[in-house]
Design an enzyme around this catalytic site. Structure first.
Site, PDB file in Angstrom:
ATOM      1  N   PRO A   2     -42.162 -10.372   6.511  1.00  0.00           N
ATOM      2  CA  PRO A   2     -42.351 -10.362   5.060  1.00  0.00           C
ATOM      3  C   PRO A   2     -41.018 -10.253   4.327  1.00  0.00           C
ATOM      4  O   PRO A   2     -40.166  -9.446   4.662  1.00  0.00           O
ATOM      5  CB  PRO A   2     -43.205  -9.108   4.834  1.00  0.00           C
ATOM      6  CG  PRO A   2     -43.903  -8.886   6.131  1.00  0.00           C
ATOM      7  CD  PRO A   2     -42.927  -9.314   7.182  1.00  0.00           C
ATOM      8  N   GLU A   3     -40.850 -11.116   3.335  1.00  0.00           N
ATOM      9  CA  GLU A   3     -39.652 -11.086   2.502  1.00  0.00           C
ATOM     10  C   GLU A   3     -40.079 -10.807   1.067  1.00  0.00           C
ATOM     11  O   GLU A   3     -41.239 -10.456   0.806  1.00  0.00           O
ATOM     12  CB  GLU A   3     -38.885 -12.394   2.655  1.00  0.00           C
ATOM     13  CG  GLU A   3     -38.458 -12.646   4.101  1.00  0.00           C
ATOM     14  CD  GLU A   3     -37.633 -13.909   4.304  1.00  0.00           C
ATOM     15  OE1 GLU A   3     -37.012 -14.381   3.332  1.00  0.00           O
ATOM     16  OE2 GLU A   3     -37.620 -14.425   5.434  1.00  0.00           O
ATOM     17  N   LYS A  60     -37.311  -5.530  -0.204  1.00  0.00           N
ATOM     18  CA  LYS A  60     -38.501  -5.600   0.635  1.00  0.00           C
ATOM     19  C   LYS A  60     -39.229  -4.267   0.739  1.00  0.00           C
ATOM     20  O   LYS A  60     -40.101  -4.097   1.584  1.00  0.00           O
ATOM     21  CB  LYS A  60     -38.102  -6.084   2.027  1.00  0.00           C
ATOM     22  CG  LYS A  60     -37.318  -7.395   2.018  1.00  0.00           C
ATOM     23  CD  LYS A  60     -36.804  -7.705   3.406  1.00  0.00           C
ATOM     24  CE  LYS A  60     -35.759  -8.813   3.359  1.00  0.00           C
ATOM     25  NZ  LYS A  60     -35.209  -9.101   4.679  1.00  0.00           N
ATOM     26  N   TYR A 107     -55.394  -1.364  13.191  1.00  0.00           N
ATOM     27  CA  TYR A 107     -53.955  -1.408  12.965  1.00  0.00           C
ATOM     28  C   TYR A 107     -53.551  -0.699  11.669  1.00  0.00           C
ATOM     29  O   TYR A 107     -52.369  -0.682  11.312  1.00  0.00           O
ATOM     30  CB  TYR A 107     -53.476  -2.859  12.900  1.00  0.00           C
ATOM     31  CG  TYR A 107     -53.765  -3.647  14.159  1.00  0.00           C
ATOM     32  CD1 TYR A 107     -53.113  -3.348  15.353  1.00  0.00           C
ATOM     33  CD2 TYR A 107     -54.697  -4.683  14.154  1.00  0.00           C
ATOM     34  CE1 TYR A 107     -53.383  -4.063  16.505  1.00  0.00           C
ATOM     35  CE2 TYR A 107     -54.967  -5.403  15.303  1.00  0.00           C
ATOM     36  CZ  TYR A 107     -54.305  -5.093  16.480  1.00  0.00           C
ATOM     37  OH  TYR A 107     -54.565  -5.800  17.628  1.00  0.00           O
ATOM     38  N   ARG A 126     -47.295  -4.665  14.607  1.00  0.00           N
ATOM     39  CA  ARG A 126     -46.115  -4.639  15.465  1.00  0.00           C
ATOM     40  C   ARG A 126     -45.397  -3.292  15.497  1.00  0.00           C
ATOM     41  O   ARG A 126     -44.512  -3.061  16.302  1.00  0.00           O
ATOM     42  CB  ARG A 126     -45.133  -5.728  15.034  1.00  0.00           C
ATOM     43  CG  ARG A 126     -45.718  -7.135  14.991  1.00  0.00           C
ATOM     44  CD  ARG A 126     -46.054  -7.665  16.361  1.00  0.00           C
ATOM     45  NE  ARG A 126     -44.876  -7.814  17.186  1.00  0.00           N
ATOM     46  CZ  ARG A 126     -44.051  -8.854  17.150  1.00  0.00           C
ATOM     47  NH1 ARG A 126     -44.298  -9.851  16.323  1.00  0.00           N
ATOM     48  NH2 ARG A 126     -43.010  -8.918  17.926  1.00  0.00           N
ATOM     49  N   LYS A 167     -15.565 -12.385  -0.703  1.00  0.00           N
ATOM     50  CA  LYS A 167     -16.261 -12.188   0.567  1.00  0.00           C
ATOM     51  C   LYS A 167     -15.833 -13.223   1.601  1.00  0.00           C
ATOM     52  O   LYS A 167     -16.188 -14.391   1.504  1.00  0.00           O
ATOM     53  CB  LYS A 167     -17.776 -12.269   0.356  1.00  0.00           C
ATOM     54  CG  LYS A 167     -18.314 -11.321  -0.714  1.00  0.00           C
ATOM     55  CD  LYS A 167     -18.162  -9.862  -0.305  1.00  0.00           C
ATOM     56  CE  LYS A 167     -18.805  -8.958  -1.358  1.00  0.00           C
ATOM     57  NZ  LYS A 167     -18.677  -7.530  -0.981  1.00  0.00           N
ATOM     58  N   ASN A 186     -34.629 -14.335   6.113  1.00  0.00           N
ATOM     59  CA  ASN A 186     -34.144 -15.522   6.807  1.00  0.00           C
ATOM     60  C   ASN A 186     -34.653 -16.832   6.204  1.00  0.00           C
ATOM     61  O   ASN A 186     -33.885 -17.770   5.990  1.00  0.00           O
ATOM     62  CB  ASN A 186     -34.509 -15.429   8.294  1.00  0.00           C
ATOM     63  CG  ASN A 186     -33.454 -16.058   9.170  1.00  0.00           C
ATOM     64  OD1 ASN A 186     -32.282 -16.114   8.821  1.00  0.00           O
ATOM     65  ND2 ASN A 186     -33.863 -16.548  10.335  1.00  0.00           N
TER      66      ASN A 186
END
Length: 405
Positions: A2-3, A60, A107, A126, A167, A186
């Site tokens: 999840p983002e 997040k 879960y 997970r 940077k 990602n």
């Protein structure tokens, strides 16, 4: 995992269906890996009788503001998800609980029943998520260490250009640094770089003002679109890289080949024809190309042939010690190829996903999927977790199966 769009969809669902309601029942899993720093009984006691006033998010992370502290706080990890019984909430594919599963799900780590009969549950198959109680979530780590929220607190363009110029690391690595900008993971990073036509390994400091402006625009464009459709991938534009980037397998987007490389330890999908690398790659990236030249790659990105050469060295002081006589042994070179014949797996490399949060908010250790989960008083049994067999991640809405990510 999840983002920002998926977490924001969960926050909005809670705002719509749970705010203003009183918690009359609470069940917290006896799982110290997910429930952080408090016993289930104390957690439950702190919730009973409280009214949910609002739901908040940064990056997040999400938390519920009650009528008095402390407040339940959630980091979604790899498979965390919000469920509201009878309400369609977008969930990342790994998190999906089947509609015929028991309720609350085996879960479930955090479950509350509200005074009007609405049930709210946070599940995690997970066990990489974290749920805790904090008096002021935004003022303490890990949330206090996050950079500005990519959607809610965008940098001014001039500030963004100036910050990138300082940077000297790959732009993809920088975007994943949650202390720089929070919420980009990602797939979002790959998407915004593709749309801005920037190579993931391009040094941030070498980007032109035009490229910086294009990236600034694409971040807002991608996040706003994803959030506006509640992270439902069916509603993402057809031309997005998102629809073609999963599984690290040969593919094309808009007729152009997708390649995969490693950037700062993370897999990056990009289109070489459009995303050109200018100058040298940043030295600290250790980027190893894993370009898909017709090779069938498995979920873990090890389908390509890998050559590892062991090098031996004399650690003694060569100035004072002579070399031994006779022929020296050459280091052995082993080549190995792993090809997964089962194309139905839903996983990207586990290490790839587990490292998605560069803020190091939580020590996820080395626990793998498939370990037994003790959910204590909720289920009085250990549960064996098995990753589902799907081709790609997807967003889910309620009981309807959505197009996969």
């Amino acid at each position: 995992m999840p983002e920002l769009p998926e977490v924001e969809a969960a926050r909005r669902a809670i705002e719509e269906h749970c705010v203003g309601k009183v918690i009359k029942k609470a069940v917290i899993a006896d799982d110290s890996k997910v429930i952080d720093g408090i016993s289930p009984s104390d957690f439950e006691a702190s919730l009973l009788g409280k009214t949910i006033l609002s739901a908040h998010r940064k990056g997040k992370h999400m938390w519920l503001r009650l009528d008095s502290p402390p407040f339940p706080t959630f980091h979604f990890g790899m498979a965390g998800a919000i469920y509201i019984k009878g309400v369609a909430v977008t969930n990342y594919k790994r998190s999906v609980v089947n509609e015929d599963d028991e309720w609350p799900s085996k879960y479930s780590k955090f479950f509350v029943e509200l005074d009007d009969g609405v049930d709210l549950s946070f599940t995690d198959k997970r066990r990489f998520a974290k749920v805790c109680l904090l008096k002021d979530p935004a003022s303490v780590p890990p949330i206090s260490k996050l950079g500005p929220d990519a959607l809610l607190e965008p940098m001014a363009l001039d500030d963004f250009i100036e910050s990138l110029g300082k940077k000297k690391l790959a732009i993809k690595t920088l975007l994943l640094d949650q202390s720089y900008i929070s919420g980009i993971g990602n797939w979002v990073a790959d998407e915004v770089l593709y749309q801005a036509r920037i190579h993931p390994n391009q040094s941030a400091a070498t980007l032109s003002k035009e490229s910086c402006a294009a990236l600034h625009k694409s971040i807002q464009k991608v996040l706003k679109r994803a959030v506006d459709v509640d992270a439902e991938s069916n509603n993402f534009p057809e031309e997005w890289l998102f629809h073609f980037r999963w599984g690290k397998k040969p593919g094309k987007v808009n007729g152009k080949e997708i390649h995969f490389i490693t950037t700062g330890g993370r897999t990056s999908a990009f289109v070489p024809e459009l995303q050109k690398l200018t100058g040298a790659e940043p030295k600290n990236q250790n980027s190893k190309r894993k370009i898909n030249e017709g090779k069938k790659m498995n979920d873990e990105g090890v389908g390509e042939l890998v050559s590892k050469t062991k090098k031996t060295a004399d650690t003694t002081d060569t100035k004072t010690k002579s070399k031994p006589k006779g022929p020296s042994k050459k280091p052995s070179t082993k080549r190995k190829s792993k090809i997964n014949e089962d194309d139905g797996s839903d996983e990207e490399a586990e290490n790839d996903d587990a490292s998605d949060d560069e803020d190091n908010s939580h020590d996820i250790g080395k626990t793998k999927a498939g370990k037994r989960t003790n959910v204590g008083r909720m289920h009085n049994a250990s549960v064996s977790e098995k990753p589902s067999k799907q081709t790609v991640p997807s967003s889910r809405s309620g009981r309807q199966r959505k197009k996969t990510k």
